[in-house]
Design a protein around this motif. Sequence first.
Motif, short mmCIF file in Angstrom:
data_model
loop_
_atom_site.label_atom_id
_atom_site.label_comp_id
_atom_site.label_asym_id
_atom_site.label_seq_id
_atom_site.Cartn_x
_atom_site.Cartn_y
_atom_site.Cartn_z
N ARG A 348 10.26 -3.46 2.22
CA ARG A 348 9.18 -4.20 2.89
C ARG A 348 8.84 -3.60 4.26
O ARG A 348 7.68 -3.53 4.64
CB ARG A 348 9.60 -5.67 3.05
N THR A 349 9.87 -3.15 4.99
CA THR A 349 9.62 -2.56 6.32
C THR A 349 8.75 -1.32 6.23
O THR A 349 7.86 -1.11 7.06
CB THR A 349 10.94 -2.22 7.02
N ASP A 350 8.99 -0.48 5.23
CA ASP A 350 8.16 0.72 5.05
C ASP A 350 6.73 0.34 4.68
O ASP A 350 5.76 0.95 5.14
CB ASP A 350 8.75 1.62 3.96
N CYS A 351 6.62 -0.67 3.83
CA CYS A 351 5.31 -1.15 3.42
C CYS A 351 4.49 -1.59 4.64
O CYS A 351 3.32 -1.21 4.80
CB CYS A 351 5.49 -2.32 2.46
N ALA A 368 -0.62 -7.55 9.94
CA ALA A 368 -0.04 -6.75 8.84
C ALA A 368 0.77 -7.61 7.87
O ALA A 368 0.70 -7.41 6.65
CB ALA A 368 0.82 -5.63 9.42
N GLU A 369 1.55 -8.55 8.40
CA GLU A 369 2.34 -9.43 7.52
C GLU A 369 1.43 -10.26 6.61
O GLU A 369 1.70 -10.41 5.42
CB GLU A 369 3.21 -10.36 8.37
N ASP A 370 0.34 -10.79 7.20
CA ASP A 370 -0.61 -11.57 6.39
C ASP A 370 -1.25 -10.70 5.31
O ASP A 370 -1.43 -11.15 4.17
CB ASP A 370 -1.70 -12.16 7.29
N LEU A 382 0.22 -5.49 -5.34
CA LEU A 382 1.62 -5.12 -5.22
C LEU A 382 2.48 -6.25 -5.76
O LEU A 382 2.04 -7.40 -5.83
CB LEU A 382 1.99 -4.87 -3.74
N ILE A 383 3.71 -5.93 -6.14
CA ILE A 383 4.66 -6.95 -6.57
C ILE A 383 5.97 -6.76 -5.82
O ILE A 383 6.33 -5.64 -5.45
CB ILE A 383 4.92 -6.92 -8.10
N GLU A 384 6.65 -7.86 -5.57
CA GLU A 384 7.93 -7.82 -4.87
C GLU A 384 9.03 -7.99 -5.89
O GLU A 384 9.03 -8.93 -6.68
CB GLU A 384 7.99 -8.93 -3.81
N ASP A 385 9.97 -7.03 -5.88
CA ASP A 385 11.06 -7.05 -6.85
C ASP A 385 12.36 -6.91 -6.08
O ASP A 385 12.74 -5.81 -5.67
CB ASP A 385 10.90 -5.91 -7.85
N GLY A 386 13.03 -8.03 -5.83
CA GLY A 386 14.24 -8.00 -5.02
C GLY A 386 13.90 -7.63 -3.58
O GLY A 386 13.06 -8.27 -2.94
N ILE A 389 9.21 -3.44 -2.74
CA ILE A 389 7.83 -3.74 -3.11
C ILE A 389 7.26 -2.54 -3.84
O ILE A 389 7.45 -1.39 -3.41
CB ILE A 389 6.99 -4.08 -1.86
N SER A 390 6.56 -2.77 -4.93
CA SER A 390 5.96 -1.67 -5.68
C SER A 390 4.54 -2.03 -6.10
O SER A 390 4.13 -3.19 -6.02
CB SER A 390 6.80 -1.35 -6.92
N TYR A 391 3.80 -1.03 -6.53
CA TYR A 391 2.47 -1.27 -7.07
C TYR A 391 2.58 -2.06 -8.37
O TYR A 391 3.52 -1.84 -9.15
CB TYR A 391 1.75 0.06 -7.33
N SER A 392 1.64 -2.98 -8.59
CA SER A 392 1.66 -3.72 -9.85
C SER A 392 1.54 -2.76 -11.01
O SER A 392 2.09 -2.98 -12.08
CB SER A 392 0.54 -4.77 -9.90
#
Length: 593
Positions: A348-351, A368-370, A382-386, A389-392
């Motif tokens: 998430r920090t890199d994102c 940026a967080e919003d 994007l999707i959050e997995d654990g 974060i990755s592209y859907s």
Amino acid sequence: MDEGKFVADFIAKNIENIWNIANSTYGKLNEEIKLKLKTAYSEYLKKTEQKYSKSKSFFIRDRSVDLYSYYIPVGLASNGDRVKLDTPSFSDCLNQSHHFVISGLGGSGKSVLMRHLFLDCIKQNSYVPVLIELRDINAEGIALPKLIDSILDTYGFKLSGEFIERAKKEGHFSFFLDGFDEVDHTQRKQLIKDITAIIRKYNKCPVFISTRPEDTFNGIDELLILNTMPLDKAKAIALVEKLPFDESTKSKFVENLKSGLFEQHSSFLSNPLLLSIMLLTYGENAEIPSKLSIFYNQAYEALFQRHDANKGGYKRNRLTSLDIQDFSRIFSLFSLQTYEKRIFKMPRTDCLKYIEKSKELLKIEFNAEDYLNDLLSAACLLIEDGLEISYSHRSFQEYFVALHILASPPELQEKLVNRYWKNSLSDNVVNLLIEMNSELVERVLIVPKLTDLFEKIGVKNSVGITHTAKYIKIAYDKINIENNSISASWSGFNSNISQLVGFAISLSGIINKIDIKKHKEFIERITSKYGENGEKIEYETKTLTYRSPLLKELFESDSFLSGRYLSSAYQGYKILKNKHSNHTKSIEDLLGI
């Protein structure tokens, strides 16, 4: 899958082999060592089964769901259909070979199939499966063997390195290497060496590699290359019926698939990802677009403005007040930065770092967080997995990279197109650019590169056999003949000039008519004459001259290695060059004054 039962079954079936490996590693076995061994196998199998039996999907991003709640078997077939598996299982695959490449376009279901084979491997109780997401090599910067050992340790297989090494040699593991095409090009040469070493050193261990279409693996004799098969209508309907979406919309969509829609748009609807996106956009657009770029634009608009079809039309509120264009501009630059580094999954920090950089460069005010939360929850790009974060789906990254290139100043466009065109075998950025602005790609890439090519091989007026021989040597390292098929490969990991030759033919509108009967006879003659009982025979192009019998036959054929094909490319090149030399028009011409 009953956790206790499948672990107990595995240990019971393999206990003798485990004890034998342990005896040769530790010497005399005592109860403490036996308990440690059983614990390691039990922990590892339970944890990996739990991880890979559930995942987030394109439709369900807020929680992991059972893989088989949306899994539809994707068929596999070798070139020439010598091997064809409609519903592949782990044992079906091993009946054909121990070492595989699963090749398929983006969204064709490769990663889901790899998870299915992984889980099926556990059920078979013969091997300990190890699944590696190869893109982790980009971030971790470690070699594949160390990454394998790290995965084993992470999921509880905490045994000595000597035991693991002996187990590998005994064929105790099955390796699933997912996403070769997602590895940075600078890392691929070493990765190929590592994969080849694993196959040859631990030849009893099955190896499955998934990738988008690549020539790279043609030169590794141990690998059987299987291509993902498009969904047929029955499988497409079965997938739609499994997707969590408004039932009335699904029902209408299925009826249209049955009544001719599938046949009319099979290029889209036979791809699992594109079929899923089409369902999402189905209520918004009465027609299915003919271009992939329009398709992704409609998908983005639907995602940005979507109402949750499972929650009575509940609209997902966005935290930022950005309009659809500015939201897209930011995501396009974010995608370019991550694409440059071959990053598809990140902390998430890199994102947030890439979002902040995009904000700074574009000079658009937002939090940026919003924005990240909107990407995850509202637009769902994007999707959050654990913790990551990755592209859907990676194809969205490619679409937005193409958008950014098109919106860039001319001098930057040229630099970006020339920087990324060699990725066109492994991703869709250049193909999307061609759809959206073919003149840009023609002007800054195809015409200059083909000018260099035809000067180098000496073509002035017409293409002859000597020109064709020189071209084949430049474009390919080997010509491969097997199973009534001819292919060519080269040792590089990027696209090469042969891609641009093909683009010149298609973009100039030249039609290469092929006599199907004659071409089939040619293939049969060549494989009979130069092949060897169905086994793959490789001819190094550096050994071929215009006097070589094989090259003479290729030159006179209708194949992509023929003089006719190269001549069509030359004619196409001249058409494109002439088109762009007359491109500059006065404002009066443009306005029709």
